[in-house]
Design a protein around this motif. Structure first.
Motif, PDB file in Angstrom:
ATOM      1  N   LEU A   1      54.730  29.006  37.117  1.00  0.00           N
ATOM      2  CA  LEU A   1      54.606  30.109  36.213  1.00  0.00           C
ATOM      3  C   LEU A   1      52.480  30.919  35.687  1.00  0.00           C
ATOM      4  O   LEU A   1      52.910  32.338  35.755  1.00  0.00           O
ATOM      5  CB  LEU A   1      55.471  29.871  35.211  1.00  0.00           C
ATOM      6  N   LEU A   2      51.993  29.358  35.504  1.00  0.00           N
ATOM      7  CA  LEU A   2      50.361  30.019  35.572  1.00  0.00           C
ATOM      8  C   LEU A   2      50.224  30.249  36.607  1.00  0.00           C
ATOM      9  O   LEU A   2      49.170  31.646  36.549  1.00  0.00           O
ATOM     10  CB  LEU A   2      50.118  28.707  35.054  1.00  0.00           C
ATOM     11  N   PHE A   3      50.380  29.848  37.640  1.00  0.00           N
ATOM     12  CA  PHE A   3      49.827  30.523  38.736  1.00  0.00           C
ATOM     13  C   PHE A   3      50.334  32.703  39.167  1.00  0.00           C
ATOM     14  O   PHE A   3      49.098  33.173  39.404  1.00  0.00           O
ATOM     15  CB  PHE A   3      49.700  29.938  39.979  1.00  0.00           C
ATOM     16  N   THR A   4      51.103  32.711  39.344  1.00  0.00           N
ATOM     17  CA  THR A   4      51.919  33.835  39.118  1.00  0.00           C
ATOM     18  C   THR A   4      51.679  34.579  37.722  1.00  0.00           C
ATOM     19  O   THR A   4      50.900  35.834  38.479  1.00  0.00           O
ATOM     20  CB  THR A   4      53.672  33.540  39.196  1.00  0.00           C
ATOM     21  N   VAL A   5      51.468  34.141  37.205  1.00  0.00           N
ATOM     22  CA  VAL A   5      50.677  35.489  35.773  1.00  0.00           C
ATOM     23  C   VAL A   5      49.393  35.493  36.001  1.00  0.00           C
ATOM     24  O   VAL A   5      48.764  36.480  35.756  1.00  0.00           O
ATOM     25  CB  VAL A   5      50.912  34.592  34.172  1.00  0.00           C
ATOM     26  N   SER A   6      48.615  34.288  36.527  1.00  0.00           N
ATOM     27  CA  SER A   6      47.457  35.075  36.847  1.00  0.00           C
ATOM     28  C   SER A   6      47.256  35.817  37.705  1.00  0.00           C
ATOM     29  O   SER A   6      46.052  36.148  37.937  1.00  0.00           O
ATOM     30  CB  SER A   6      46.411  33.219  37.584  1.00  0.00           C
ATOM     31  N   ILE A   7      47.759  35.428  38.851  1.00  0.00           N
ATOM     32  CA  ILE A   7      47.162  36.592  40.126  1.00  0.00           C
ATOM     33  C   ILE A   7      48.119  37.534  39.879  1.00  0.00           C
ATOM     34  O   ILE A   7      47.328  38.668  39.782  1.00  0.00           O
ATOM     35  CB  ILE A   7      48.358  35.764  41.416  1.00  0.00           C
ATOM     36  N   ILE A   8      49.406  37.645  39.059  1.00  0.00           N
ATOM     37  CA  ILE A   8      49.816  39.792  38.421  1.00  0.00           C
ATOM     38  C   ILE A   8      48.631  40.151  37.555  1.00  0.00           C
ATOM     39  O   ILE A   8      48.178  40.956  37.360  1.00  0.00           O
ATOM     40  CB  ILE A   8      51.157  38.922  37.770  1.00  0.00           C
ATOM     41  N   PHE A   9      47.786  39.086  36.858  1.00  0.00           N
ATOM     42  CA  PHE A   9      46.592  40.298  35.613  1.00  0.00           C
ATOM     43  C   PHE A   9      45.823  39.867  36.952  1.00  0.00           C
ATOM     44  O   PHE A   9      44.827  41.426  36.099  1.00  0.00           O
ATOM     45  CB  PHE A   9      47.011  39.351  34.629  1.00  0.00           C
ATOM     46  N   ALA A  10      44.903  39.035  37.732  1.00  0.00           N
ATOM     47  CA  ALA A  10      44.274  39.513  38.683  1.00  0.00           C
ATOM     48  C   ALA A  10      44.588  40.588  39.387  1.00  0.00           C
ATOM     49  O   ALA A  10      43.220  41.758  38.953  1.00  0.00           O
ATOM     50  CB  ALA A  10      44.277  38.233  39.581  1.00  0.00           C
ATOM     51  N   LEU A  11      45.410  40.973  39.818  1.00  0.00           N
ATOM     52  CA  LEU A  11      46.106  42.484  40.264  1.00  0.00           C
ATOM     53  C   LEU A  11      45.689  43.061  39.629  1.00  0.00           C
ATOM     54  O   LEU A  11      45.108  44.226  40.205  1.00  0.00           O
ATOM     55  CB  LEU A  11      47.639  42.031  41.339  1.00  0.00           C
ATOM     56  N   SER A  12      46.722  43.246  38.105  1.00  0.00           N
ATOM     57  CA  SER A  12      45.863  44.575  37.459  1.00  0.00           C
ATOM     58  C   SER A  12      44.557  44.612  36.925  1.00  0.00           C
ATOM     59  O   SER A  12      44.708  45.611  36.977  1.00  0.00           O
ATOM     60  CB  SER A  12      47.344  43.736  35.854  1.00  0.00           C
ATOM     61  N   GLY A  13      43.964  43.954  37.008  1.00  0.00           N
ATOM     62  CA  GLY A  13      42.224  44.019  36.698  1.00  0.00           C
ATOM     63  C   GLY A  13      41.358  44.561  37.649  1.00  0.00           C
ATOM     64  O   GLY A  13      40.753  45.993  37.668  1.00  0.00           O
ATOM     65  N   VAL A  14      42.160  44.199  39.124  1.00  0.00           N
ATOM     66  CA  VAL A  14      41.389  45.219  39.886  1.00  0.00           C
ATOM     67  C   VAL A  14      41.952  46.673  40.129  1.00  0.00           C
ATOM     68  O   VAL A  14      41.761  47.484  40.007  1.00  0.00           O
ATOM     69  CB  VAL A  14      42.079  44.738  41.276  1.00  0.00           C
ATOM     70  N   PHE A  15      43.776  47.062  39.694  1.00  0.00           N
ATOM     71  CA  PHE A  15      43.665  48.462  40.005  1.00  0.00           C
ATOM     72  C   PHE A  15      43.106  49.184  39.102  1.00  0.00           C
ATOM     73  O   PHE A  15      42.755  50.165  39.114  1.00  0.00           O
ATOM     74  CB  PHE A  15      45.785  48.684  39.894  1.00  0.00           C
ATOM     75  N   SER A  16      43.117  48.133  37.740  1.00  0.00           N
ATOM     76  CA  SER A  16      42.753  49.016  36.884  1.00  0.00           C
ATOM     77  C   SER A  16      41.425  48.776  36.517  1.00  0.00           C
ATOM     78  O   SER A  16      40.787  50.788  36.798  1.00  0.00           O
ATOM     79  CB  SER A  16      42.911  48.127  35.005  1.00  0.00           C
ATOM     80  N   ALA A  17      40.590  49.187  37.026  1.00  0.00           N
ATOM     81  CA  ALA A  17      39.304  48.770  37.768  1.00  0.00           C
ATOM     82  C   ALA A  17      39.073  49.635  38.211  1.00  0.00           C
ATOM     83  O   ALA A  17      38.204  50.452  38.330  1.00  0.00           O
ATOM     84  CB  ALA A  17      38.238  47.155  38.178  1.00  0.00           C
ATOM     85  N   TYR A  18      39.674  49.957  39.712  1.00  0.00           N
ATOM     86  CA  TYR A  18      39.294  50.707  40.358  1.00  0.00           C
ATOM     87  C   TYR A  18      39.596  52.389  40.447  1.00  0.00           C
ATOM     88  O   TYR A  18      39.015  53.134  40.387  1.00  0.00           O
ATOM     89  CB  TYR A  18      40.611  49.741  41.959  1.00  0.00           C
ATOM     90  N   TYR A  19      41.308  52.068  40.281  1.00  0.00           N
ATOM     91  CA  TYR A  19      42.106  53.298  39.358  1.00  0.00           C
ATOM     92  C   TYR A  19      40.713  54.082  38.602  1.00  0.00           C
ATOM     93  O   TYR A  19      41.292  55.627  38.255  1.00  0.00           O
ATOM     94  CB  TYR A  19      43.299  53.377  39.876  1.00  0.00           C
ATOM     95  N   THR A  20      40.276  53.273  37.232  1.00  0.00           N
ATOM     96  CA  THR A  20      39.418  54.317  36.570  1.00  0.00           C
ATOM     97  C   THR A  20      38.027  54.325  36.113  1.00  0.00           C
ATOM     98  O   THR A  20      37.605  54.231  35.871  1.00  0.00           O
ATOM     99  CB  THR A  20      39.829  53.256  34.967  1.00  0.00           C
ATOM    100  N   LYS A  21      38.211  53.815  37.728  1.00  0.00           N
ATOM    101  CA  LYS A  21      36.258  53.287  37.884  1.00  0.00           C
ATOM    102  C   LYS A  21      35.629  52.398  37.215  1.00  0.00           C
ATOM    103  O   LYS A  21      34.683  52.551  36.553  1.00  0.00           O
ATOM    104  CB  LYS A  21      35.606  54.556  37.984  1.00  0.00           C
ATOM    105  N   GLY A  22      36.870  51.525  35.993  1.00  0.00           N
ATOM    106  CA  GLY A  22      35.738  51.145  35.308  1.00  0.00           C
ATOM    107  C   GLY A  22      35.410  50.836  33.919  1.00  0.00           C
ATOM    108  O   GLY A  22      35.836  50.840  32.807  1.00  0.00           O
ATOM    109  N   LYS A  23      36.215  52.028  33.601  1.00  0.00           N
ATOM    110  CA  LYS A  23      36.069  53.331  32.362  1.00  0.00           C
ATOM    111  C   LYS A  23      37.521  52.801  31.154  1.00  0.00           C
ATOM    112  O   LYS A  23      37.080  52.174  30.226  1.00  0.00           O
ATOM    113  CB  LYS A  23      36.374  54.348  32.490  1.00  0.00           C
ATOM    114  N   HIS A  24      38.066  52.381  32.044  1.00  0.00           N
ATOM    115  CA  HIS A  24      39.324  51.752  30.915  1.00  0.00           C
ATOM    116  C   HIS A  24      39.295  50.124  30.655  1.00  0.00           C
ATOM    117  O   HIS A  24      39.600  49.234  32.555  1.00  0.00           O
ATOM    118  CB  HIS A  24      40.758  51.955  31.784  1.00  0.00           C
ATOM    119  N   LEU A  25      39.279  49.320  29.967  1.00  0.00           N
ATOM    120  CA  LEU A  25      38.328  48.454  29.556  1.00  0.00           C
ATOM    121  C   LEU A  25      39.598  46.967  29.937  1.00  0.00           C
ATOM    122  O   LEU A  25      39.139  46.231  29.707  1.00  0.00           O
ATOM    123  CB  LEU A  25      37.366  48.228  28.159  1.00  0.00           C
ATOM    124  N   SER A  26      40.832  47.714  30.172  1.00  0.00           N
ATOM    125  CA  SER A  26      41.677  47.023  30.673  1.00  0.00           C
ATOM    126  C   SER A  26      41.241  45.685  31.531  1.00  0.00           C
ATOM    127  O   SER A  26      42.100  44.772  31.429  1.00  0.00           O
ATOM    128  CB  SER A  26      43.284  47.134  30.826  1.00  0.00           C
TER     129      SER A  26
END
Length: 118
Positions: free
Chosen positions: A75-100
């Protein structure tokens, strides 16, 4: 560490729902050019509101899982991967402006550290 990650998830969910409703959804719904599905724009508005807030509910669920199942490494590894990828998508699509992305990566790091250190 998992308590901190859980609190970050709860905070993200609350901020996402409250600020999103106030600054995005309400303003978006004032527009007169939303698609009319099933005869009006009410279905479109309801769907957008539902989709927006269900994300917050999902984060609350992740927070609960981290507290209730802290010994589940998969579960912990899965959550870690999900939020790592969520961070990548957030950083990419908002060009880092959305601090999520930053919060998502902190959550990812905390859960990964907990998974590795058991």
């Amino acid at each position: 560490m998992l308590i901190i990650a859980s609190l970050l998830l709860i905070l993200c969910g609350l901020v996402h729902s409250i600020l999103g409703e106030r600054y995005i959804l309400i303003r978006l719904f004032k527009r007169d050019n939303l698609p009319h599905i099933f005869g009006s724009d009410q279905f479109t508005k309801g769907t957008l509101r539902f989709a927006w807030h269900i994300t917050s509910f999902a984060w609350f669920g992740f927070a609960a899982l981290l507290v209730l199942l802290p010994d589940s490494r998969i579960l912990l590894f899965t959550v870690s991967i999900i939020f790592a990828l969520s961070g990548v998508f957030s950083a990419y699509y908002t060009k880092g402006k959305h601090l999520s992305w930053l919060v998502f990566w902190v959550i990812s790091a905390l859960t990964l550290t907990s998974a590795v250190n058991g």
